[in-house]
Design a protein around this motif. Structure first.
Motif, PDB file in Angstrom:
ATOM      1  N   GLU A 210      45.125  39.319  40.121  1.00 30.88           N
ATOM      2  CA  GLU A 210      43.698  39.015  40.017  1.00 30.88           C
ATOM      3  C   GLU A 210      42.925  40.222  40.542  1.00 30.88           C
ATOM      4  O   GLU A 210      43.059  40.609  41.711  1.00 30.88           O
ATOM      5  N   GLU A 212      39.065  42.509  40.491  1.00 28.17           N
ATOM      6  CA  GLU A 212      37.632  42.617  40.221  1.00 28.17           C
ATOM      7  C   GLU A 212      37.177  44.051  40.491  1.00 28.17           C
ATOM      8  O   GLU A 212      37.469  44.614  41.543  1.00 28.17           O
ATOM      9  N   ASP A 248      35.627  41.303  35.746  1.00 25.69           N
ATOM     10  CA  ASP A 248      36.940  40.700  35.942  1.00 25.69           C
ATOM     11  C   ASP A 248      37.931  41.417  35.019  1.00 25.69           C
ATOM     12  O   ASP A 248      37.877  41.281  33.808  1.00 25.69           O
TER      13      ASP A 248
END
Length: 293
Positions: A210, A212, A248
């Protein structure tokens, strides 16, 4: 030969660090029209109407006041011609609207009796249903038939044993039997430079799946971002001081950033700052992603 207005626009573009290709991406105006504006060659434009519109877009993109610029150099602008539209051309459109309005109102009037009959039938059905429910609630035979099932009720005797209750395991015991789950450790992150070529610096990122990317701007800057397939993650645009953008990039295996006025742009990935390896106004930043095990 450059005219005065074209010279001012070109100087403002160069001061911003934009090439004609960069300005084409920002304004969506073809490069040859932008060059024509700088040279004062308006004959190549698709029409005289577009000259003022293109100049306004050019001026806004490089930070100049478009209205003030056009007023100061109105003598350099080509004269525009107004096309006259004959009034009879609009008459058929009005007549068509009138005929459509009349035909639609006529259809409504034809269907009105059917609508009234349908509403009347629905009203009758509702009244019948209402009275049927009222009669069913007041029917005296309901109480008589509730217990008329052929079975006799026997009261429990004094000597009959009390009903047994099934034992349920204690909640505390069940809670003790469940093992505690340990939270997985957060994978470590690492970013390094793998190479530079011209205006392009390539980085290798290893870390969590994940991800960002945060873009913070301290002054007017042109920023665009695409993934490994060339799909836009952020449409190329001019960001102003104090603006921030969060992308993202968890699904991307690579991201490519195009920066104009790069010293005004700060990049961070999952909170880790990305340091520029080249002191260039216009830069390409390429980041390859690898998920940490």
């Amino acid at each position: 030969m450059l005219n005065e207005m074209g010279t001012r626009l070109k100087e403002a573009r160069i001061a911003k660090g934009y090439s004609l290709e960069d300005l084409q991406d920002v304004t969506k105006i073809q490069k040859r029209y932008l060059a024509g504006i700088e040279e004062g060659n308006y004959s190549m434009m698709p029409g005289q109407f577009y000259v003022r519109a293109f100049i306004k877009q050019y001026a806004d993109a490089v930070g100049l006041n478009a209205d003030e610029l056009l007023e100061q150099h109105k003598s350099e602008m080509p004269e525009t011609t107004k096309e006259q539209v004959s009034k009879p051309m609009a008459a058929p459109a009005r007549s068509r609207r009138q005929s459509m309005s009349k035909s639609s109102s006529g259809r409504i009037n034809e269907k009105m009796p059917m609508i009234i009959v349908a509403l009347f039938i629905v009203l009758i059905i509702f009244v019948m249903w209402f009275f049927y429910n009222m009669l069913a609630e007041n029917d005296p035979t309901d109480e008589a038939t509730e217990n008329d099932d052929g079975l006799q009720y026997e009261a429990p005797s004094e000597n009959s044993p009390p009903p047994t209750e099934e034992e349920e395991p204690a909640e505390d015991e069940a809670a003790e039997e469940q093992p505690e789950e340990e939270e997985p450790a957060e994978p470590e992150t690492e970013i390094s430079v793998t190479g530079t070529e011209g205006q392009t610096t390539t980085y290798q990122w290893t870390g969590p799946a994940e991800r960002e990317l945060v873009i913070d701007v301290s002054g007017p800057s042109w920023v665009g971002a695409t993934d490994e397939n060339g799909e836009n993650l952020m449409t190329a645009t001019t960001m102003q001081a104090g603006q921030s953008e969060t992308l993202d990039v968890s699904e991307a295996s690579q991201i490519r950033l195009r920066l104009g006025a790069a010293p005004n742009v700060e990049l961070s990935l999952n909170g880790e700052p990305i340091e520029y390896q080249q002191d260039l106004t216009t830069q390409n930043i390429v980041i390859d992603f690898t998920d940490a095990e």
